[in-house]
Design a protein around this motif. Sequence first.
Motif, PDB file in Angstrom:
ATOM      1  N   ALA A   1      45.380  59.547  75.688  1.00 17.17           N
ATOM      2  CA  ALA A   1      44.937  60.772  76.307  1.00 17.17           C
ATOM      3  C   ALA A   1      44.488  60.402  77.692  1.00 17.17           C
ATOM      4  O   ALA A   1      44.943  61.275  78.759  1.00 17.17           O
ATOM      5  N   LYS A   2      43.960  59.290  78.124  1.00 17.99           N
ATOM      6  CA  LYS A   2      43.420  58.934  79.386  1.00 17.99           C
ATOM      7  C   LYS A   2      44.378  58.903  80.241  1.00 17.99           C
ATOM      8  O   LYS A   2      44.823  59.325  81.544  1.00 17.99           O
ATOM      9  N   TYR A   3      45.557  58.233  79.921  1.00 20.27           N
ATOM     10  CA  TYR A   3      46.661  57.980  80.673  1.00 20.27           C
ATOM     11  C   TYR A   3      47.654  59.197  80.804  1.00 20.27           C
ATOM     12  O   TYR A   3      47.826  59.503  81.833  1.00 20.27           O
ATOM     13  N   LEU A   4      47.647  59.991  79.680  1.00 17.79           N
ATOM     14  CA  LEU A   4      48.370  61.328  79.953  1.00 17.79           C
ATOM     15  C   LEU A   4      47.642  62.402  80.652  1.00 17.79           C
ATOM     16  O   LEU A   4      48.273  63.231  81.412  1.00 17.79           O
ATOM     17  N   LYS A   5      46.336  62.222  80.758  1.00 22.75           N
ATOM     18  CA  LYS A   5      45.848  63.103  81.868  1.00 22.75           C
ATOM     19  C   LYS A   5      46.234  63.016  83.053  1.00 22.75           C
ATOM     20  O   LYS A   5      45.976  63.992  83.746  1.00 22.75           O
ATOM     21  N   LYS A   6      46.490  61.838  83.678  1.00 20.28           N
ATOM     22  CA  LYS A   6      46.978  61.765  84.872  1.00 20.28           C
ATOM     23  C   LYS A   6      48.196  62.182  85.281  1.00 20.28           C
ATOM     24  O   LYS A   6      48.552  62.267  86.360  1.00 20.28           O
ATOM     25  N   GLU A   7      48.942  62.374  84.353  1.00 16.55           N
ATOM     26  CA  GLU A   7      50.503  62.645  84.499  1.00 16.55           C
ATOM     27  C   GLU A   7      50.583  64.190  84.533  1.00 16.55           C
ATOM     28  O   GLU A   7      49.922  65.053  83.815  1.00 16.55           O
ATOM     29  N   VAL A   8      51.460  64.825  85.174  1.00 14.36           N
ATOM     30  CA  VAL A   8      51.947  66.090  85.322  1.00 14.36           C
ATOM     31  C   VAL A   8      52.860  66.392  84.002  1.00 14.36           C
ATOM     32  O   VAL A   8      54.058  66.048  84.271  1.00 14.36           O
ATOM     33  N   SER A   9      52.226  67.172  83.115  1.00 15.12           N
ATOM     34  CA  SER A   9      52.816  67.350  81.882  1.00 15.12           C
ATOM     35  C   SER A   9      52.548  68.671  81.366  1.00 15.12           C
ATOM     36  O   SER A   9      51.371  69.055  81.483  1.00 15.12           O
ATOM     37  N   ASP A  10      53.481  69.279  80.597  1.00 18.04           N
ATOM     38  CA  ASP A  10      53.224  70.582  79.889  1.00 18.04           C
ATOM     39  C   ASP A  10      52.522  70.542  78.588  1.00 18.04           C
ATOM     40  O   ASP A  10      51.804  71.510  78.207  1.00 18.04           O
ATOM     41  N   GLY A  11      52.707  69.324  77.740  1.00 20.62           N
ATOM     42  CA  GLY A  11      52.277  69.516  76.344  1.00 20.62           C
ATOM     43  C   GLY A  11      52.612  67.992  75.885  1.00 20.62           C
ATOM     44  O   GLY A  11      53.425  67.419  76.336  1.00 20.62           O
ATOM     45  N   ILE A  12      52.210  68.139  74.485  1.00 21.10           N
ATOM     46  CA  ILE A  12      52.464  67.126  73.663  1.00 21.10           C
ATOM     47  C   ILE A  12      52.449  67.517  72.083  1.00 21.10           C
ATOM     48  O   ILE A  12      51.792  68.267  71.880  1.00 21.10           O
TER      49      ILE A  12
ATOM     50  N   THR B   1      42.440  62.023  67.775  1.00 25.12           N
ATOM     51  CA  THR B   1      41.250  61.709  67.435  1.00 25.12           C
ATOM     52  C   THR B   1      40.410  62.659  68.194  1.00 25.12           C
ATOM     53  O   THR B   1      40.802  63.529  69.267  1.00 25.12           O
ATOM     54  N   PRO B   2      39.143  62.650  67.991  1.00 22.56           N
ATOM     55  CA  PRO B   2      38.240  64.088  68.435  1.00 22.56           C
ATOM     56  C   PRO B   2      38.228  63.848  70.038  1.00 22.56           C
ATOM     57  O   PRO B   2      38.306  64.742  70.681  1.00 22.56           O
ATOM     58  N   GLU B   3      37.955  62.443  70.223  1.00 25.05           N
ATOM     59  CA  GLU B   3      37.927  62.268  71.888  1.00 25.05           C
ATOM     60  C   GLU B   3      39.091  62.567  72.615  1.00 25.05           C
ATOM     61  O   GLU B   3      39.103  63.192  73.816  1.00 25.05           O
ATOM     62  N   ALA B   4      40.151  62.144  72.207  1.00 24.11           N
ATOM     63  CA  ALA B   4      41.458  62.409  72.670  1.00 24.11           C
ATOM     64  C   ALA B   4      41.711  63.987  72.903  1.00 24.11           C
ATOM     65  O   ALA B   4      42.163  64.440  73.895  1.00 24.11           O
ATOM     66  N   LEU B   5      41.505  64.729  71.701  1.00 20.27           N
ATOM     67  CA  LEU B   5      41.660  65.994  71.772  1.00 20.27           C
ATOM     68  C   LEU B   5      40.884  66.805  72.847  1.00 20.27           C
ATOM     69  O   LEU B   5      41.289  67.600  73.539  1.00 20.27           O
ATOM     70  N   GLU B   6      39.601  66.263  73.127  1.00 18.79           N
ATOM     71  CA  GLU B   6      38.698  67.065  74.014  1.00 18.79           C
ATOM     72  C   GLU B   6      39.313  66.509  75.375  1.00 18.79           C
ATOM     73  O   GLU B   6      39.210  67.633  76.363  1.00 18.79           O
ATOM     74  N   ILE B   7      39.856  65.453  75.700  1.00 21.68           N
ATOM     75  CA  ILE B   7      40.424  65.131  76.979  1.00 21.68           C
ATOM     76  C   ILE B   7      41.589  66.098  77.396  1.00 21.68           C
ATOM     77  O   ILE B   7      41.672  66.634  78.163  1.00 21.68           O
TER      78      ILE B   7
END
Length: 613
Positions: free
Chosen positions: A352-363, A369-375
């Motif tokens: 999730a942290k890596y994906l957060k940096k990228e310009v992306s529409d969805g996954i 995980t709860p932490e990933a979902l919140e990010i």
Amino acid sequence: MAHILSAVEGTQVDVVPVRRALISVSDKTGIVDFCQFLAKQGVELISTGGTAKALRDAGLTVMDVAEYTGAEECLDGRVKTLHPKVHGGLLAVRGNKLHEEQMQKQGMKPIDMTILNLYPFEQTVAKGAEFGQCVENIDIGGPSMLRSTAKNHSFTCIVTSPEQYGAIQEEITAKGGTTLALRKKLAAQAFALSAAYDSAIASWFAGQLDTDAPIVTRVYKPEFPLKYGCNPHQKPAQISSRLGAGLPFTVKNGVPGYINLLDAANAWQLVQELKQATGLAAAASFKHVSPAGAAVAVPLTDVECEAYEVTPDIRDSLTPVALAYLRARNADPMCSFGDFSAVSDQVDEATAKYLKKEVSDGIVAPSYTPEALEILKAKKGGKFIILEATPNYNPGDMEYREVYGMTFSQKRNDVIIGKDHMNQVVTSKKDLDEAAIRDLIVASICIKYTQSNSVGFSKDGMMVGVGAGQQSRVDCVKLAGRKVETWYLRQHPKVLGLPFKSDVKRQDRVNARVRYIEGDFTEEEKVRWEAQFTTVPEPLTEQEKAEFLSNSKGISISSDAFFPFRDSIDHASKLGVSYVAQPGGSVQDDQVTEACNEYGMAMCFTGVRLFHH
């Protein structure tokens, strides 16, 4: 007849109390609790054999259908609810004087609700039951009661699924009965169920005969509207599921669009198959229903870390699923800009942290995980699309598609490319090590979900060039090959050493490196490009490119159909290709094999064509 019609048209009762209910269910999930609720409301319960026993065992008072009708079940249970007292009680128009007189004369009582399931015909067929047993599981009485109740929905309520019990209980509790709006909704669902049931029987029955294909009825349940279709002027648009099958995803966040869902469907299938075939965590980056990149979790080299801007702390924190996505995204980072992603395993915080940096529409992923979902929920101002795959989803054996008023159908392409498909090596060079087999599998599964014609190049568990949708196969090779060259040259020392200003954004750095490699600037473009650096870089010359590319080796290529000429192999040789996978079957196979021999490549025939349209 006119009197009946006027009564029907003039009597639209909203809330109808339930005084008598007819129950006959094979799926007894929740039926005892539901009937206990009804009994507390003073509802008289009428039921058939197995259901009546289950209700009595729970302490409920139940009248057998045979007692109500005065006619015993007969013909091995084939006739039990097919009786005027049943269907008269369901179809009678309340308030119609003629109906009421005839009901009184024949001893009929109004039935306000029918709760039923249809015989499990499709499940019986799926178990491989013999013909006679399948026929015995064709329900007659159930659909008859269903249709009678649904037709008379102005006064009667049809209940066909345990999923409906809760809403009905809430409405009766709040309003003292069922509303017309709910009865209409349940009637519509019932008729759709009846249509799907009859379609399944008709299709199966015709399939037992040596005749032409049956008439096929497909029944869909609207799930949610879409803003528009492929383009803004294509309205209305919506997503539907096959009745009873549900969708392959649930929406955890965001509002997916038409193309988003097409990307998600293809990307999710791709990563599932990569995981199944290799045993490694897998990821895909999709744009416009073709993969920009796909990869499995293979450790990064030091040079790759530098080229992909992976710092030591990020490298140390990479989990397998994060590593797979990082590789997939870096196959062609310009094309992956604004992608739709898929991963084969649970999304963890590192991903999730890596994906957060990228310009992306969805996954789309199996879980989060709860932490990933919140990010991820915070990404794009809360608009990032998060889909969770439905566990054990069954897409069915057949696929249907409507194009310009025509309906196409075909068996779903459920072949999983694996090691066994790489056994037929036809070249002089026979050795395919585990890494080569893995890369050929990655490339082959990737192009299975790429718009044809298509070829794909792979190295170290990741796609490094995808060529989609070209009419000529050699053009696919050249298109994908250009991407391979760019991917490889991103590791050139002069590219790695570009002196960017500190305020240049990540995606701008990606784009600037690619343009530096390509080098074909206009004068206006060059001014803006040079403004991103502390000092203007020296050009990367054609000679420098050629010298660096000459070191490329160990790359795999897979084609979705046979190579019709050796020209594709000739071009691939310039890119460091050592391994080739293709279906085979061309009259030019010998010529193509000889070309591979000349370049020292190992080529296998998979025997499976992978066109995708």
